[in-house]
Design a protein around this motif. Sequence first.
Motif, PDB file in Angstrom:
ATOM      1  N   SER A   1       8.622   3.327   4.933  1.00  0.00           N
ATOM      2  CA  SER A   1       7.713   2.176   4.834  1.00  0.00           C
ATOM      3  C   SER A   1       7.797   1.351   6.105  1.00  0.00           C
TER       4      SER A   1
ATOM      5  N   TYR B   1       3.292  -0.870   4.165  1.00  0.00           N
ATOM      6  CA  TYR B   1       2.700   0.453   4.032  1.00  0.00           C
ATOM      7  C   TYR B   1       3.823   1.475   3.888  1.00  0.00           C
TER       8      TYR B   1
ATOM      9  N   THR C   1       1.188  -6.844   4.595  1.00  0.00           N
ATOM     10  CA  THR C   1       1.203  -5.660   3.734  1.00  0.00           C
ATOM     11  C   THR C   1       2.271  -4.658   4.173  1.00  0.00           C
TER      12      THR C   1
ATOM     13  N   TYR D   1       0.884  -1.168   0.000  1.00  0.00           N
ATOM     14  CA  TYR D   1       0.000   0.000   0.000  1.00  0.00           C
ATOM     15  C   TYR D   1       0.919   1.214   0.000  1.00  0.00           C
TER      16      TYR D   1
ATOM     17  N   ILE E   1      -2.168   0.282  -4.573  1.00  0.00           N
ATOM     18  CA  ILE E   1      -2.007  -0.933  -3.782  1.00  0.00           C
ATOM     19  C   ILE E   1      -1.663  -2.042  -4.777  1.00  0.00           C
TER      20      ILE E   1
END
Length: 436
Positions: free
Chosen positions: A52, A60, A58, A42, A71
């Motif tokens: 990040s 981010y 996931t 994402y 995404i």
Amino acid sequence: MTTLMTILGIVIFALGLLFSIAWHELGHLSWAKFFKVRVPQYMVGFGPTIWSRKKGETEYGVKAIPLGGYIRMIGMFPPGADGKVVARSTSPWRSMIEDAREQSYEEVLPGDETRLFYTRKPWQRIIIMFFGPFMNLILAVVLFLVVLMGFGVPTAKPTISFTSPCVVASNSAAAQSQSCPKGAPESPAAMAGLKAGDTITSFNGVAITSYDQLQNEIRKHPDDKVTLGVDRKGQQLSVPVTLTSNKLYAIDSNGNPTDQVVTAGFLGIQPITPTTQLGLGESLDKMGGMAKQGVSSIIALPSKIPSLWGAAFEGKKRSLDSPVGVVGVARVGGDVLAMHAPASARIATMLQLLAGLNLSLFLLNMLPLLPLDGGHIAGALWEAARRRFARLVKRPDPGPFDVAKLMPVAYVVAGIFLCFTVLVMIADVVNPVKVG
């Protein structure tokens, strides 16, 4: 101080843009996870990653160029006809298709076979792709309601703020400086003795309920003798006036001035424009008009390219209805925060800019073209339609629609958007739209 406020306005707008992008991608992310599609990334922005953090499955993060976001969902495209993810070809168009297919499977892990995007039902894929732009629409509606119902908007009333002493063309230097050159004729309003504070209640016997209505009636009667009903401090007057002709900026269906100059009827008054808080119904009606104007603007984008080119490279005047990119809107945001106006008016204008940006993001992303969200939605709708047709005629299920086959078209569309974005950005830098 003005420079500091301009910089602050640009920074605030940039943060608002980042939030709008993150909010958009959150719509995709939430529903992708709800339908059990694995999402490895994402990201807000493009280019090199500046921050990040991985949470669960996931990652981010925020990237350096705040001009979009994404995404990454695994299995965006189905396997090829031979059942393989990768099947090389010497054709450049075929290679585009296969490269896209291969990339969508790069992060597929053992056990992910049931978590691929293309394996979701068409209606589930439509929801995943639709909720990105829909989040922008929600944000636009909320911000517009805050501005329209909370702060209010300047609304012209058929009450005179001041009368013009003379007749000058709207596109003349005298009009810009609000001066009367020697020999300029006296305005009809001045000759008729109209005063500040007078409210015009009727035009040739027709009741006047808004300034827009009054303005349209005046413009339709150049050089005509008319009778105005006037309320002057409670006293009802009937004032005969001989209108004149003047060169004025044309107005669009929303009452906004355009670059086109027309000859129309002229009285010579300026209305009062008090800030008025709108009700829910009025606000929704006004937003409907904004949405229609947004659709019309998108349809008209190709016709704006010649004037944009002229503004960017030939030193021509930037038109009032010229498309404005992220750089241009950020500069306008800086101008808004630096202008001499009440703080509430500046905040309301900034919120309205962000609301308009989010409305534009919704409308653009709903275009049925890859790589936009609307392109994926159109692919899912086509798949649902052909599967339903196959069931009705009792044919074998045709399987998922291979959106990867449209990637050559997607690259062309992306190239066109990129060129247009660069052109708008150059125009915004060398010949920006100014806040009046």
